[in-house]
Design an enzyme around this catalytic site. Sequence first.
Site, PDB file in Angstrom:
ATOM      1  N   GLU A 164      38.851  25.694  45.396  1.00  0.00           N
ATOM      2  CA  GLU A 164      40.106  25.320  44.739  1.00  0.00           C
ATOM      3  C   GLU A 164      41.226  25.352  45.759  1.00  0.00           C
ATOM      4  OE1 GLU A 164      41.029  27.467  41.133  1.00  0.00           O
ATOM      5  OE2 GLU A 164      43.192  27.329  41.498  1.00  0.00           O
ATOM      6  N   GLU A 169      51.938  26.110  43.252  1.00  0.00           N
ATOM      7  CA  GLU A 169      52.016  26.930  42.043  1.00  0.00           C
ATOM      8  C   GLU A 169      53.390  27.574  42.021  1.00  0.00           C
ATOM      9  OE1 GLU A 169      48.085  28.869  40.443  1.00  0.00           O
ATOM     10  OE2 GLU A 169      48.400  29.451  42.537  1.00  0.00           O
TER      11      GLU A 169
END
Length: 283
Positions: A164, A169
Amino acid sequence: MMNITLQKIHTKLIIRLGLLVAAAAVIFSCSPDDKQQVTTKNNLVWQDEFSVDGAPDPLIWGADLGNGEAQGIPGWGNEERQYYTDRPENVVVENGMLKITALKESFQGSDYTSGRVLTKGKYQKKFGRFEARIKLPWGQGLWPAFWMLGDDSNGAQAWPQIGEIDIMEYRGQEPTIVHGSMHGPGYSGGQAITKQYDLVTDRLDTDFHVYGIEWGPGYVNYYIDEVLYNQITPEDVTGDWVFDDHEFYIIMNVAVGGTFVGAPGLNTVYPQTMYVDYVRVYE
């Protein structure tokens, strides 16, 4: 899909030219011990400029739906509170923007709804520069993300073995800070390899910023507005490096609550929208 409007070309040039000073000082955005492997990937090979109003282009984007229970990961594996839908209230293209909106409402047993779109099975790629121009929402418990997952070979492999890459974020309660992270076998969840960058004098919810990575064999560079603030290599991870082996696909979503951000705030105002001006891939 490959037509870029003159306005967006102009915007792109302004961003690139206007940030030459910041880019020149890029080595100071990483630790002095970090090895810099800055590359130039400027051959545009894929894009979505969100130029047609309505649902996102089905040839490009699919959608994850529900609260994760059907996928065997209630709360999407992170104790998230939202139910993802593909309704225009949650996911829509309007006025040249993809809008992913979190709402506080009772829906299918959840107290919030939102959207999560992805290019799985439609556009997947290994290596390149992946970037998006985004304006983020604001408020305690909001968790927008622009990220990538490795191809799971139709379920033959599982996370975190597939890898990932979290390009962006953000905690809604920290409106000046962006996070870039990687998850893999031996370094996933709370043990992800990560670094944050604080704009200090600007906010991520009041203007658009360009979030990107340049990814090649043995490295991933993280950028905001072309300032390199993180580089991760096989020497940095605490397990197997799984990022040179297969293609990854793009995901964009807004979660509500979860282990990364905590519970939704009582004073967070809804609706809250992540605005995406474009997504582009270069090599």
